[in-house]
Design an enzyme around this catalytic site. Structure first.
Site, PDB file in Angstrom:
ATOM      1  N   ASN A 176       0.840  -1.193   0.000  1.00 47.82           N
ATOM      2  CA  ASN A 176       0.000   0.000   0.000  1.00 47.82           C
ATOM      3  C   ASN A 176       0.880   1.250   0.000  1.00 47.82           C
ATOM      4  O   ASN A 176       1.639   1.483   0.936  1.00 47.82           O
ATOM      5  CB  ASN A 176      -0.903   0.029   1.234  1.00 47.82           C
ATOM      6  N   GLU A 177       0.788   2.026  -1.094  1.00 52.33           N
ATOM      7  CA  GLU A 177       1.503   3.303  -1.206  1.00 52.33           C
ATOM      8  C   GLU A 177       2.985   3.160  -0.869  1.00 52.33           C
ATOM      9  O   GLU A 177       3.588   4.044  -0.269  1.00 52.33           O
ATOM     10  CB  GLU A 177       0.859   4.327  -0.256  1.00 52.33           C
ATOM     11  N   ASN A 181      -4.876   4.942  -4.907  1.00 51.97           N
ATOM     12  CA  ASN A 181      -5.456   5.744  -3.829  1.00 51.97           C
ATOM     13  C   ASN A 181      -5.365   7.211  -4.259  1.00 51.97           C
ATOM     14  O   ASN A 181      -4.271   7.712  -4.469  1.00 51.97           O
ATOM     15  CB  ASN A 181      -4.642   5.589  -2.538  1.00 51.97           C
ATOM     16  N   TYR A 208      -6.901  16.247   0.127  1.00 56.19           N
ATOM     17  CA  TYR A 208      -5.581  16.763   0.484  1.00 56.19           C
ATOM     18  C   TYR A 208      -5.132  17.878  -0.453  1.00 56.19           C
ATOM     19  O   TYR A 208      -4.425  18.805  -0.044  1.00 56.19           O
ATOM     20  CB  TYR A 208      -4.533  15.650   0.459  1.00 56.19           C
ATOM     21  N   TRP A 255     -12.356   5.124   1.586  1.00 55.30           N
ATOM     22  CA  TRP A 255     -11.480   5.163   2.750  1.00 55.30           C
ATOM     23  C   TRP A 255     -12.048   6.162   3.725  1.00 55.30           C
ATOM     24  O   TRP A 255     -11.997   7.362   3.478  1.00 55.30           O
ATOM     25  CB  TRP A 255     -10.045   5.585   2.378  1.00 55.30           C
ATOM     26  N   LYS A 272     -11.894  10.028   8.325  1.00 53.80           N
ATOM     27  CA  LYS A 272     -12.495   9.843   6.993  1.00 53.80           C
ATOM     28  C   LYS A 272     -13.643   8.826   7.033  1.00 53.80           C
ATOM     29  O   LYS A 272     -14.274   8.541   6.027  1.00 53.80           O
ATOM     30  CB  LYS A 272     -11.441   9.406   5.996  1.00 53.80           C
TER      31      LYS A 272
HETATM   32  C1  GCU Z   1      -3.402   6.735   2.465  1.00 55.42           C
HETATM   33  C2  GCU Z   1      -3.171   5.460   3.240  1.00 55.42           C
HETATM   34  C3  GCU Z   1      -4.129   5.267   4.369  1.00 55.42           C
HETATM   35  C4  GCU Z   1      -4.346   6.594   5.066  1.00 55.42           C
HETATM   36  C5  GCU Z   1      -5.022   7.516   4.076  1.00 55.42           C
HETATM   37  C6  GCU Z   1      -5.326   8.892   4.683  1.00 55.42           C
HETATM   38  O1  GCU Z   1      -3.960   6.496   1.254  1.00 55.42           O
HETATM   39  O2  GCU Z   1      -3.209   4.310   2.417  1.00 55.42           O
HETATM   40  O3  GCU Z   1      -3.584   4.293   5.247  1.00 55.42           O
HETATM   41  O4  GCU Z   1      -5.137   6.439   6.224  1.00 55.42           O
HETATM   42  O5  GCU Z   1      -4.154   7.757   2.986  1.00 55.42           O
HETATM   43  O6  GCU Z   1      -4.450   9.761   4.550  1.00 55.42           O
HETATM   44  O7  GCU Z   1      -6.394   9.027   5.277  1.00 55.42           O
END
Ligand code: GCU
Length: 734
Positions: A367-368, A423, A429, A503, A524
């Protein structure tokens, strides 16, 4: 027979001890499993939760074993690494906080037995996760079991697996079902049985297999009909095991998305972390069950179980309810050259332990992972090894990855797994909502033969914050609705996406976060961390996905309204909604999902939406001034600090973009210092990715003012004014 005893009671927790015997001698605290020592400090912000080595001890009562019996301990979740001592002997070391491992303790048993387990969640450069936006809780946070088995038994020591692997293959109306078992000890024959059929097989080199045909097979068909079969296996020694399995086909098409049993089945759902307010990740079965109930109430048909292996019980529930899942290991955010072995062992355990679950359709490699440190040869090689490992262990499922939004789509990492996913956080952001649309359109146009998914997207929302003019970065419940309404419609217009996962379903602990009016939480979620409050955005998805008739009036927490005419959003999966104000019918609208009304305010009002015998109401009241409690930050979140005339033309100011400001040595130095300070309050991920060149490029187009607005209470109004005054001293043209 196999005798399993749950060992959750009568443990002693010892926060620190040098040795097992010191831990056994210490006073400690009586605890019951599941347990984490970070239930509180892992959720209160400050990024200061205890990470270290703690101990769990217990008097271990083992029935007297016959010559032909063995005793094993089974740990289903010890985070992040564990050492197991029985009567002072160290019998096992395990690295990986989310998988099952077992220990044969037979030879070390006495009349009375002392069990001591050291568990460690310290910072290190070998065991993932180390850098991520969630709390790395430490503890024995899942069940521990004692297994008494015959000497000849189904394998207990191979990657913590179940010792049985069932592979159904659909052939017309039938299914060919291959079952493989592995044994330990002097096993001779295995008797298999499934759906009224039986077969016997000799054990050769510790293995026994059989093949069955299920005629007119009853398919496992997602939420509509998640039919499960049970495969039983019995050893001549008397050991018996069974596993459920489902017969289905899965396919991933670059243009048509996901197919289940040959029919289009768009995977539309959410991500979920395994934690909850006040208990950390030490969840009970009831808590797991409630999570799935809430997810299914919303109408999701898939869950990305991020960012690690979840409890067997939860995968079992998804099998039973027909919820398709994405399983993954916590190879996340920052590649560690010394962590390669751990990624391989965690992936092997994930696949071997979960192969039989029909709900799982893919294995997530990372992941990322390029977020902090970019794409290096070592990182690519690590992924190639993981990809090959998955393909060798499981020929029935693809591998996938969740790429960070800064990763260029041309990178060789993007297409390394069988199917990819991104993602994206445009509209939260940074950037604007339509950039999510254009990203996928560009990707799909450039790579029409590649499957692409939307593995993460979201916006933080504190349900205390409301706005009549919601905007990116204001942390309001109102903006979260705007955000998700845009995204769900964007997704529905792009059926090529093989899966999309919000998410996140629930707010979760990220102890490094102190923002949006809460400490220690990523907000989130569509539902709060205690599972008690469904935010309005929950109903955006319920309207689009759920078949259960409902109407929901947004804004129940937006009581004080200063505007003369207020907008009232109603979400429903019904075709028509009528609005009543103070009992008087006002307007009927026909449409789909979202029904928007304009309501003049003059005092206190009850606003009701009705559709048939469904109804939902909110109460509002006209106020003269905006209620500042609805805005986060010192003076309320998103405010305009300056009037137009405050800015000297020809000089830098916060209105300039980060790119323009950073192009000047003095202005750039001021901005860099500010950003270092702001990211420090966003937890480890923000800290580690702020220097990522791809992110820098993306943020260059962002104005300093919009970045400051999103920083909320991380910067005070006074600091903003001082910052702008400093920038206004710097002439643009040299
Ligand atoms: C990222 C990451 C998550 C994180 C999310 C965020 O994409 O994969 O683990 O919580 O961003 O910034 O809310």
């Amino acid at each position: 027979m196999r005798n399993i005893t749950l060992l959750n009671k009568d443990w002693k927790f010892v926060k620190s001890a040098e040795t097992a015997s010191a831990a056994l001698a210490a006073q400690g605290e009586a605890v019951t499993l599941p347990h984490t020592w970070n239930a509180k400090d892992g959720q209160d912000g400050g990024n200061d939760y205890y990470r270290g080595t703690c101990w769990y001890t217990k008097e271990l009562n083992v029935p007297t074993l016959s010559e032909d019996e063995e005793a094993w301990l089974e740990f289903t979740g010890a985070a992040m690494t564990a050492d197991v001592y029985v009567n002072g002997e160290k019998l096992a070391h395990h690295e990986g906080g989310y998988s099952t491992f077992r220990v044969n303790i037979t030879e070390y048993l006495k009349e009375e037995n002392e069990l001591a387990v050291s568990v460690d969640n310290s910072d290190n450069d070998r065991v993932y996760p180390q850098k991520a936006d969630f709390t790395f809780y430490g503890g024995l946070y899942r069940e521990v079991n004692l297994l008494i088995v015959p000497k000849a038994h189904f394998a207990l020591g191979y990657a913590g697996g179940p010792g049985i692997k069932v592979t159904p293959e659909i052939e017309g109306n039938n299914a060919k079902v291959t079952v493989e078992t592995w044994t330990e000890g002097p096993a001779k024959t295995v008797t298999f049985s499934v759906d009224g059929q039986c077969a016997e097989a000799e054990v050769k080199d510790g293995m026994a297999c059989a093949v069955f045909t299920l005629e007119n097979v009853h398919l496992w068909n997602g939420v509509e009909d998640p039919y499960l079969y049970t495969m039983k296996a019995a050893l001549d020694s008397g050991d018996e095991i069974s596993t459920r399995f489902g017969c289905r086909t899965i396919a991933f098409d670059p243009n048509e998305g996901f197919f289940l049993n040959g029919k289009s089945y768009p995977l539309r759902g959410v991500s979920r972390h395994q934690d909850r307010l006040g208990v950390g990740n030490a969840l009970t079965k009831e808590m797991h069950e409630e999570d799935l109930d809430i997810i299914m109430e919303m109408g999701a048909n898939t869950i990305r179980l991020a960012h690690y292996q979840h409890a067997q019980f939860f995968y079992d529930l998804c099998d039973e309810r027909g919820i398709i899942t994405w399983a993954e290991i916590p190879y996340i955010t920052q590649h560690m050259p010394n962590g390669r072995e751990n990624t391989l062992s965690q992936m092997k355990e994930l696949v071997v332990q979960n192969y039989n679950h029909p709900c799982i359709v893919c294995w997530g490699l990372s992941n990322e992972i390029s977020a902090s440190g970019g794409v290096t040869d070592d990182l690519l090689e690590n992924h190639r090894l993981l990809n090959d490992l998955c393909h060798s262990l499981d020929k029935t499922r693809p591998t996938t990855m969740a790429h960070v939004f800064m990763l260029e789509i041309e990178s060789p990492l993007v297409n390394l797994p069988d199917i990819a996913s991104y993602n994206l956080y445009f509209g939260w952001y940074l950037g604007e909502l339509p950039q999510n649309d254009s990203f996928f359109d560009e990707y799909h146009e450039k790579y029409p033969d590649r499957c692409i998914g939307f593995s993460e997207y979201g916006a933080d929302a504190n349900a205390a914050y409301q706005s009549s003019a919601p905007e990116r970065g204001d942390y309001t419940e109102s903006y979260q609705v705007v955000y998700h309404d845009h995204i769900i419609n964007m997704i529905e217009a792009r059926p090529f996406m093989w899966a999309t996962h919000v998410w996140n379903m629930f707010d979760f602990a990220a102890d490094g976060r102190d923002e949006g009016g809460k400490n220690g939480q990523n907000q989130k979620g569509l539902v709060t961390m205690d599972r008690k409050l469904k935010k309005d955005a929950f109903y955006v998805y319920k309207a689009h996905w759920s078949k259960e008739p409902f109407v929901h009036v947004c804004g129940s927490r937006y009581v004080d309204r200063a505007e003369e005419v207020t907008e009232v959003k109603v979400y429903s999966n019904q075709p028509q909604v009528t609005l009543f104000v103070d009992g008087e019918e006002k307007e009927t609208k026909s449409g789909k999902y979202l029904f928007t009304f304009e309501v003049p305010l003059s005092g206190e009002h009850e606003i009701t939406a009705k559709s048939g015998d469904l109804s939902d109401s909110i109460k509002v009241r006209k106020v003269a001034e905006p209620n500042m409690a609805y805005q986060f930050g010192e003076k309320g979140g998103v405010v305009n600090w300056f009037d137009k005339e405050d800015f000297k033309p020809g000089y830098f100011s916060i209105k300039d973009t980060l790119g323009v400001l950073k192009s000047h040595p003095v202005a750039g130095a001021i901005v860099n210092k500010l950003m270092d300070g702001a990211s420090a309050k966003r937890g480890d991920v923000a800290e580690s990715v702020k220097d990522n060149p791809a992110l820098q490029k993306m943020m260059a187009a962002m104005s300093l003012e919009s970045m400051l607005k999103q920083a909320g209470d991380a910067v005070t109004e006074e600091q903003v004014k001082q910052l702008n005054a400093a920038l206004q001293q710097i002439p643009k043209a040299e």
